[in-house]
Design a protein around this motif. Structure first.
Motif, PDB file in Angstrom:
ATOM      1  N   ALA A  91     -41.282 -65.655 -20.909  1.00 49.34           N
ATOM      2  CA  ALA A  91     -40.118 -65.388 -22.062  1.00 49.34           C
ATOM      3  C   ALA A  91     -40.251 -63.913 -22.590  1.00 49.34           C
ATOM      4  CB  ALA A  91     -40.012 -66.378 -22.972  1.00 49.34           C
ATOM      5  N   PRO A  92     -39.491 -63.197 -23.139  1.00 55.46           N
ATOM      6  CA  PRO A  92     -39.613 -61.782 -23.610  1.00 55.46           C
ATOM      7  C   PRO A  92     -40.145 -61.945 -25.131  1.00 55.46           C
ATOM      8  CG  PRO A  92     -37.272 -62.276 -23.431  1.00 55.46           C
ATOM      9  CD  PRO A  92     -37.850 -63.518 -22.710  1.00 55.46           C
ATOM     10  N   SER A  93     -39.853 -63.400 -25.869  1.00 56.91           N
ATOM     11  CA  SER A  93     -40.378 -63.476 -27.036  1.00 56.91           C
ATOM     12  C   SER A  93     -40.925 -65.038 -27.001  1.00 56.91           C
ATOM     13  CB  SER A  93     -39.430 -63.209 -28.212  1.00 56.91           C
ATOM     14  OG  SER A  93     -38.356 -63.995 -27.857  1.00 56.91           O
ATOM     15  N   GLY A  94     -41.939 -65.041 -28.118  1.00 57.13           N
ATOM     16  CA  GLY A  94     -42.547 -66.568 -27.989  1.00 57.13           C
ATOM     17  C   GLY A  94     -43.556 -66.697 -28.649  1.00 57.13           C
ATOM     18  N   GLU A  95     -44.334 -67.720 -28.360  1.00 56.96           N
ATOM     19  CA  GLU A  95     -45.671 -67.841 -29.257  1.00 56.96           C
ATOM     20  C   GLU A  95     -46.644 -68.769 -28.248  1.00 56.96           C
ATOM     21  OE1 GLU A  95     -44.748 -71.464 -32.394  1.00 56.96           O
ATOM     22  OE2 GLU A  95     -45.027 -69.574 -33.148  1.00 56.96           O
ATOM     23  N   GLY A  96     -47.929 -68.660 -28.443  1.00 53.08           N
ATOM     24  CA  GLY A  96     -48.707 -69.482 -27.618  1.00 53.08           C
ATOM     25  C   GLY A  96     -50.353 -69.309 -28.316  1.00 53.08           C
ATOM     26  N   TRP A  97     -51.049 -70.038 -27.449  1.00 52.97           N
ATOM     27  CA  TRP A  97     -52.519 -70.128 -27.776  1.00 52.97           C
ATOM     28  C   TRP A  97     -53.244 -69.333 -26.820  1.00 52.97           C
ATOM     29  CZ3 TRP A  97     -49.208 -73.338 -29.806  1.00 52.97           C
ATOM     30  CH2 TRP A  97     -49.410 -73.481 -31.032  1.00 52.97           C
ATOM     31  N   LEU A  98     -54.101 -68.424 -27.065  1.00 52.97           N
ATOM     32  CA  LEU A  98     -55.186 -67.541 -25.893  1.00 52.97           C
ATOM     33  C   LEU A  98     -56.320 -68.017 -26.235  1.00 52.97           C
ATOM     34  CD1 LEU A  98     -54.860 -65.293 -23.749  1.00 52.97           C
ATOM     35  CD2 LEU A  98     -55.168 -63.571 -25.810  1.00 52.97           C
ATOM     36  N   ARG A  99     -56.891 -68.415 -24.832  1.00 51.51           N
ATOM     37  CA  ARG A  99     -58.539 -68.312 -24.792  1.00 51.51           C
ATOM     38  C   ARG A  99     -58.871 -67.484 -23.582  1.00 51.51           C
ATOM     39  NH1 ARG A  99     -55.946 -73.094 -24.922  1.00 51.51           N
ATOM     40  NH2 ARG A  99     -57.455 -74.197 -26.265  1.00 51.51           N
ATOM     41  N   ASN A 100     -60.040 -67.233 -23.618  1.00 49.68           N
ATOM     42  CA  ASN A 100     -60.737 -66.072 -22.509  1.00 49.68           C
ATOM     43  C   ASN A 100     -61.998 -66.547 -22.397  1.00 49.68           C
ATOM     44  OD1 ASN A 100     -60.648 -64.093 -20.739  1.00 49.68           O
ATOM     45  ND2 ASN A 100     -60.275 -62.497 -22.131  1.00 49.68           N
ATOM     46  N   GLU A 101     -62.374 -66.573 -20.887  1.00 46.02           N
ATOM     47  CA  GLU A 101     -63.923 -67.110 -20.610  1.00 46.02           C
ATOM     48  C   GLU A 101     -64.389 -66.220 -19.328  1.00 46.02           C
ATOM     49  OE1 GLU A 101     -65.934 -70.880 -18.609  1.00 46.02           O
ATOM     50  OE2 GLU A 101     -63.783 -70.733 -19.157  1.00 46.02           O
ATOM     51  N   ILE A 102     -65.548 -65.872 -19.438  1.00 45.43           N
ATOM     52  CA  ILE A 102     -66.244 -64.959 -18.113  1.00 45.43           C
ATOM     53  C   ILE A 102     -66.684 -66.195 -17.165  1.00 45.43           C
ATOM     54  CG2 ILE A 102     -68.381 -63.966 -17.304  1.00 45.43           C
ATOM     55  CD1 ILE A 102     -68.576 -62.733 -20.484  1.00 45.43           C
ATOM     56  N   VAL A 103     -65.911 -65.846 -16.000  1.00 46.78           N
ATOM     57  CA  VAL A 103     -66.067 -66.863 -14.889  1.00 46.78           C
ATOM     58  C   VAL A 103     -66.913 -66.334 -13.876  1.00 46.78           C
ATOM     59  CG1 VAL A 103     -64.113 -68.248 -15.513  1.00 46.78           C
ATOM     60  CG2 VAL A 103     -63.951 -65.903 -13.936  1.00 46.78           C
ATOM     61  N   GLU A 104     -67.245 -65.109 -13.872  1.00 45.60           N
ATOM     62  CA  GLU A 104     -68.466 -64.573 -12.786  1.00 45.60           C
ATOM     63  C   GLU A 104     -68.873 -63.112 -13.291  1.00 45.60           C
ATOM     64  OE1 GLU A 104     -67.544 -64.726  -7.974  1.00 45.60           O
ATOM     65  OE2 GLU A 104     -66.369 -62.977  -9.176  1.00 45.60           O
ATOM     66  N   THR A 119     -56.313 -67.558 -20.490  1.00 46.39           N
ATOM     67  CA  THR A 119     -55.225 -68.506 -20.210  1.00 46.39           C
ATOM     68  C   THR A 119     -54.317 -68.437 -21.524  1.00 46.39           C
ATOM     69  OG1 THR A 119     -56.531 -69.917 -18.941  1.00 46.39           O
ATOM     70  CG2 THR A 119     -54.630 -70.771 -20.018  1.00 46.39           C
ATOM     71  N   LEU A 120     -52.911 -68.358 -21.475  1.00 47.24           N
ATOM     72  CA  LEU A 120     -52.091 -68.510 -22.745  1.00 47.24           C
ATOM     73  C   LEU A 120     -51.286 -69.657 -22.469  1.00 47.24           C
ATOM     74  CD1 LEU A 120     -50.759 -66.984 -24.918  1.00 47.24           C
ATOM     75  CD2 LEU A 120     -49.055 -65.852 -23.012  1.00 47.24           C
ATOM     76  N   SER A 121     -51.367 -70.621 -23.376  1.00 47.95           N
ATOM     77  CA  SER A 121     -50.774 -71.962 -23.334  1.00 47.95           C
ATOM     78  C   SER A 121     -49.796 -71.950 -24.679  1.00 47.95           C
ATOM     79  CB  SER A 121     -51.973 -72.950 -23.411  1.00 47.95           C
ATOM     80  OG  SER A 121     -52.931 -72.754 -22.539  1.00 47.95           O
ATOM     81  N   GLY A 122     -48.941 -72.914 -24.420  1.00 51.13           N
ATOM     82  CA  GLY A 122     -47.881 -73.238 -25.331  1.00 51.13           C
ATOM     83  C   GLY A 122     -48.363 -74.082 -26.361  1.00 51.13           C
ATOM     84  N   ASP A 123     -49.624 -74.738 -26.138  1.00 45.87           N
ATOM     85  CA  ASP A 123     -50.209 -75.717 -27.218  1.00 45.87           C
ATOM     86  C   ASP A 123     -51.749 -75.265 -27.242  1.00 45.87           C
ATOM     87  OD1 ASP A 123     -51.856 -77.681 -25.329  1.00 45.87           O
ATOM     88  OD2 ASP A 123     -50.132 -77.069 -24.432  1.00 45.87           O
ATOM     89  N   GLN A 125     -54.418 -77.079 -27.285  1.00 45.77           N
ATOM     90  CA  GLN A 125     -55.212 -77.669 -26.432  1.00 45.77           C
ATOM     91  C   GLN A 125     -55.154 -77.081 -25.098  1.00 45.77           C
ATOM     92  OE1 GLN A 125     -52.491 -79.476 -28.021  1.00 45.77           O
ATOM     93  NE2 GLN A 125     -54.355 -79.815 -29.768  1.00 45.77           N
ATOM     94  N   GLY A 126     -54.351 -76.271 -24.866  1.00 45.56           N
ATOM     95  CA  GLY A 126     -54.557 -75.397 -23.413  1.00 45.56           C
ATOM     96  C   GLY A 126     -53.760 -76.099 -22.182  1.00 45.56           C
ATOM     97  N   GLU A 127     -53.163 -77.229 -22.535  1.00 48.20           N
ATOM     98  CA  GLU A 127     -52.316 -78.088 -21.526  1.00 48.20           C
ATOM     99  C   GLU A 127     -51.196 -77.471 -21.052  1.00 48.20           C
ATOM    100  OE1 GLU A 127     -52.303 -81.955 -23.019  1.00 48.20           O
ATOM    101  OE2 GLU A 127     -54.259 -82.207 -23.244  1.00 48.20           O
ATOM    102  N   ASN A 128     -50.461 -77.050 -21.768  1.00 51.54           N
ATOM    103  CA  ASN A 128     -49.015 -76.345 -21.386  1.00 51.54           C
ATOM    104  C   ASN A 128     -49.291 -74.905 -21.027  1.00 51.54           C
ATOM    105  OD1 ASN A 128     -46.135 -75.890 -20.928  1.00 51.54           O
ATOM    106  ND2 ASN A 128     -45.802 -75.775 -23.119  1.00 51.54           N
ATOM    107  N   VAL A 129     -49.655 -74.628 -19.925  1.00 51.21           N
ATOM    108  CA  VAL A 129     -50.085 -73.151 -19.403  1.00 51.21           C
ATOM    109  C   VAL A 129     -48.679 -72.342 -19.457  1.00 51.21           C
ATOM    110  CG1 VAL A 129     -51.065 -71.845 -17.849  1.00 51.21           C
ATOM    111  CG2 VAL A 129     -52.429 -73.734 -18.407  1.00 51.21           C
ATOM    112  N   ILE A 130     -48.562 -71.168 -20.107  1.00 49.52           N
ATOM    113  CA  ILE A 130     -47.608 -70.241 -19.738  1.00 49.52           C
ATOM    114  C   ILE A 130     -47.951 -69.300 -18.701  1.00 49.52           C
ATOM    115  CG2 ILE A 130     -46.401 -68.420 -20.951  1.00 49.52           C
ATOM    116  CD1 ILE A 130     -46.859 -69.823 -23.756  1.00 49.52           C
ATOM    117  N   GLY A 131     -49.304 -68.796 -18.625  1.00 47.73           N
ATOM    118  CA  GLY A 131     -49.713 -67.855 -17.703  1.00 47.73           C
ATOM    119  C   GLY A 131     -51.182 -67.791 -17.865  1.00 47.73           C
TER     120      GLY A 131
END
Length: 279
Positions: A91-104, A119-123, A125-131
């Motif tokens: 969506a061109p506007s919205g809100e979410g929760w962002l978490r970032n992790e080193i994986v390699e 990972t950008l999530s809509g909640d 807890q990180g379950e509703n992944v936006i992208g």
């Protein structure tokens, strides 16, 4: 190796239409032809609904770096590879929760490659992944620690002519526009800093180049419908100077998959081993 698993705090963020439109202009939408790409550059054109480019996700997921990366010398960083995945249109506007992790973390001899997964999530807890945005960073002088080198091999280019080519020009001030979306690294704006790092002048952001490729895929294979592009990856192999021409070559594969590469005006690859998925 101790860096693997380093996680950022969960950060809440909101984005607005103006940010989506500024990003689109930063990756060339409407430049030189203001009536083109109005679906990405205006929110008030009759009969046109504003949409976000899928690659806008890279802006939303930048920052909020894992703690193990925060004290590193960013002057030694070069963007090596970028992947985005979207389960649904962004969506061109919205809100979410962002978490970032080193994986390699890979040891490439004198240098290193650090890969993070944002990972950008809509909640919260990180379950509703936006992208999700997976970024690999080449760290000059960061290797030699005895870690794994990695075994992944890039996908080979199809042995035939591309199904389409899309050419876009970049403007001399392209990096100055793109940096307003949040990447203010001096390598893209400070001539003296760029020369100290071995470049003739400030270079274009790798993610701006990536956005040009995103636009080319949408225009060349998705009928101009940004909602059809849900996944995209590419390896950066040469810097781009603002003002250069970018030509994206695209091969159509089975099941909605694509292979692409991007060439500069001299015919050298700047993004290679590109893959994308249309829905």
């Amino acid at each position: 190796m101790e860096m693997i698993g380093s996680r950022s705090e969960v950060r809440r963020l909101a984005w607005h239409e103006n940010e989506a439109m500024l990003y689109a202009i930063g990756v060339g939408a409407g430049l030189g032809d203001p009536e083109s790409d109005l679906a990405y550059t205006t929110e008030n054109t009759a009969g046109i609904t504003l949409r976000a480019l899928p690659s806008f996700l890279t802006i939303l997921t930048q920052g909020n770096r894992p703690p193990a990366m925060r004290n590193l010398d960013y002057g030694r960083f070069l963007h090596a590879q970028q992947t985005i995945e979207l389960p649904r249109p962004l969506a061109p506007s919205g809100e979410g929760w962002l978490r970032n992790e080193i994986v390699e973390v890979l040891d490439k001899g004198a240098n290193a490659i650090i890969t993070t997964l944002a990972t950008l999530s809509g909640d919260e807890q990180g379950e509703n992944v936006i992208g999700q945005s997976r970024m690999s960073t080449f760290v000059r002088g960061g290797g030699g620690f005895g870690g794994p080198r990695g075994t992944a091999r890039p996908q080979a280019k199809p042995d035939r002519e591309p199904d389409c080519r899309v050419a876009y020009g970049t403007r001399p001030e392209q990096a100055l526009i793109y940096r307003l979306s949040g990447d203010g690294h001096r390598l893209h704006s400070d001539p003296a800093f760029a020369r100290e790092r071995g470049f003739e002048r400030p270079i274009l952001h790798g993610l701006s180049t990536y956005g040009f490729a995103c636009r080319a895929i949408i225009s060349g294979t998705a009928g101009g419908d940004a909602h059809r592009l849900r996944a995209m990856s590419g390896r950066f192999c040469k810097p781009v100077y603002p003002g250069d021409t970018l030509v994206t070559e695209i091969w159509l594969l089975a099941g909605g998959h694509l292979y692409f590469r991007m060439l500069d005006g001299g015919g050298d690859a700047v993004i290679d081993s590109g893959q994308a998925k249309l829905f």
